[in-house]
Design an enzyme around this catalytic site. Structure first.
Site, PDB file in Angstrom:
ATOM      1  N   PRO A   2      25.440  50.962 -61.237  1.00 54.61           N
ATOM      2  CA  PRO A   2      26.461  51.103 -60.195  1.00 54.61           C
ATOM      3  C   PRO A   2      27.463  49.964 -60.260  1.00 54.61           C
ATOM      4  O   PRO A   2      27.094  48.824 -60.502  1.00 54.61           O
ATOM      5  CB  PRO A   2      25.667  51.057 -58.891  1.00 54.61           C
ATOM      6  CG  PRO A   2      24.334  50.506 -59.232  1.00 54.61           C
ATOM      7  CD  PRO A   2      24.110  50.693 -60.702  1.00 54.61           C
ATOM      8  N   GLU A   3      28.742  50.252 -60.111  1.00 50.94           N
ATOM      9  CA  GLU A   3      29.774  49.217 -60.089  1.00 50.94           C
ATOM     10  C   GLU A   3      30.311  49.112 -58.668  1.00 50.94           C
ATOM     11  O   GLU A   3      29.893  49.831 -57.775  1.00 50.94           O
ATOM     12  CB  GLU A   3      30.861  49.555 -61.102  1.00 50.94           C
ATOM     13  CG  GLU A   3      30.269  49.623 -62.522  1.00 50.94           C
ATOM     14  CD  GLU A   3      31.292  49.405 -63.619  1.00 50.94           C
ATOM     15  OE1 GLU A   3      32.154  48.535 -63.446  1.00 50.94           O
ATOM     16  OE2 GLU A   3      31.220  50.101 -64.639  1.00 50.94           O
ATOM     17  N   LYS A  61      29.052  43.639 -56.551  1.00 50.83           N
ATOM     18  CA  LYS A  61      28.027  44.673 -56.585  1.00 50.83           C
ATOM     19  C   LYS A  61      26.822  44.324 -55.721  1.00 50.83           C
ATOM     20  O   LYS A  61      25.823  45.015 -55.747  1.00 50.83           O
ATOM     21  CB  LYS A  61      27.577  44.890 -58.035  1.00 50.83           C
ATOM     22  CG  LYS A  61      28.718  45.349 -58.928  1.00 50.83           C
ATOM     23  CD  LYS A  61      28.211  45.816 -60.263  1.00 50.83           C
ATOM     24  CE  LYS A  61      28.352  44.763 -61.315  1.00 50.83           C
ATOM     25  NZ  LYS A  61      27.919  45.255 -62.641  1.00 50.83           N
ATOM     26  N   ARG A 271      27.234  46.470 -75.622  1.00 51.39           N
ATOM     27  CA  ARG A 271      27.706  47.755 -75.111  1.00 51.39           C
ATOM     28  C   ARG A 271      28.917  48.135 -75.946  1.00 51.39           C
ATOM     29  O   ARG A 271      28.912  47.941 -77.153  1.00 51.39           O
ATOM     30  CB  ARG A 271      28.024  47.657 -73.615  1.00 51.39           C
ATOM     31  CG  ARG A 271      26.749  47.573 -72.799  1.00 51.39           C
ATOM     32  CD  ARG A 271      27.005  47.676 -71.335  1.00 51.39           C
ATOM     33  NE  ARG A 271      27.567  46.425 -70.815  1.00 51.39           N
ATOM     34  CZ  ARG A 271      27.918  46.251 -69.569  1.00 51.39           C
ATOM     35  NH1 ARG A 271      27.791  47.232 -68.708  1.00 51.39           N
ATOM     36  NH2 ARG A 271      28.411  45.116 -69.150  1.00 51.39           N
TER      37      ARG A 271
END
Ligand SMILES: [Zn+2]
Length: 288
Positions: A2-3, A61, A271
């Site tokens: 989640p951002e 976050k 990533r």
């Protein structure tokens, strides 16, 4: 993962249900869910029981519920953590890790986590009033949507950091809440390459990328957050749909919406980074 926009959706969703209610019982269903609370589950339960929730707050976050004790319940969502509001007679979810009941017998707050990287902890609040943050969050910078975020201060810190621009955007001590997806989208909107050395970024460029990050995050907020791996759902169990309008993230090989050049994906910090090689030319000197 989640951002910021997803966490804000959760915060706003929970706020309506938990503020001004008093905790009557806490049921920790899995020890890993409270491993960040060093004093253990019984201590966490004792610090929550009987306490009234004052607000639902967020920085980047990080999400927390300030309590009338001067402490706060901090929720780390990790990779797959979710906070849900459920009627107390609703069946237990498979990945239910903790349950918080309130003395009015209304809907309860549930913490779910499939991969158990997230968790709950009770932490001391530092500061007073709405500016107070849990001690575990104090090192985190304000996020770009925070009205008190200081663009000039960010720019000065950026120039001295001597790293790549995207790495700086992901650094939670410089600016919080910008994750991999929003960094790629903001850099594309600002027409800046992710490996641009930060000491070569000028003030207008820094302003452009911050404004772009804000625009992307506001669009995501309006859409209810992105959904990446279908694990993330908002407080009412709906997944976001902002991913349909991403310009470069996850769009490798597809035409750049601005110039038509195929979007390129490159490995970055375990990533990937997505960019348009024409709109975001590689700098002569690149810093990953
Ligand atoms: Zn382009």
């Amino acid at each position: 993962v989640p951002e910021l926009p997803e966490v804000e959706v959760v915060r706003a969703g929970i706020e309506r249900y938990v503020v001004a209610r008093r905790v009557s019982a806490v049921d920790v269903r899995h020890p890993r869910a409270v491993r960040r609370h060093a004093a253990g589950a019984p201590d966490l339960v004792a610090r929550l029981t009987g306490r009234q929730v004052i607000a639902a707050a967020r920085r980047g976050k990080y999400l927390w519920l300030p309590l009338d004790s001067g402490e706060a319940l901090v929720a780390h969502l990790g990779m797959s953590g979710q906070l849900l509001i459920r009627s107390s007679d609703a069946a237990d979810e498979v990945h239910l890790r903790a349950r918080i009941k309130f003395d009015d017998a209304g809907p309860e707050l549930r913490f779910l986590d499939q991969r158990t990287f997230g968790g709950l902890a009770v932490d001391e609040l530092i500061g007073v009033g709405p500016a107070a943050v849990p001690s575990s969050v104090a090192h985190i910078a304000r996020d770009a949507l925070d009205p008190a975020f200081d663009d000039d201060r960010f720019f000065r810190a950026l120039r001295t950091r001597r790293t790549g621009l995207k790495r700086a955007l992901l650094d939670q001590t410089l600016v919080s809440g910008i994750g991999n997806i929003y960094a790629d989208e903001a850099l594309w909107r600002a027409r800046l390459h992710f490996a641009r050395p930060t000491e070569t970024v000028n003030r207008p460029e820094a302003g452009r990328v911050l404004d772009a990050a804000r625009a992307v995050m506001r669009a995501a907020l309006a859409a209810g957050g992105t959904s990446f791996d279908h694990l993330y759902v908002d407080v009412n169990g709906r997944s976001g749909y902002f991913d349909r309008v991403l310009a470069v993230y996850g769009q490798a090989g597809r035409p750049c919406p601005r110039c038509g050049t195929p979007v390129r994906r490159e490995a970055f910090m375990n990533r990937s980074s997505h960019h348009c090689p024409r709109c975001q030319p590689r700098p002569r000197r690149a810093r990953w």
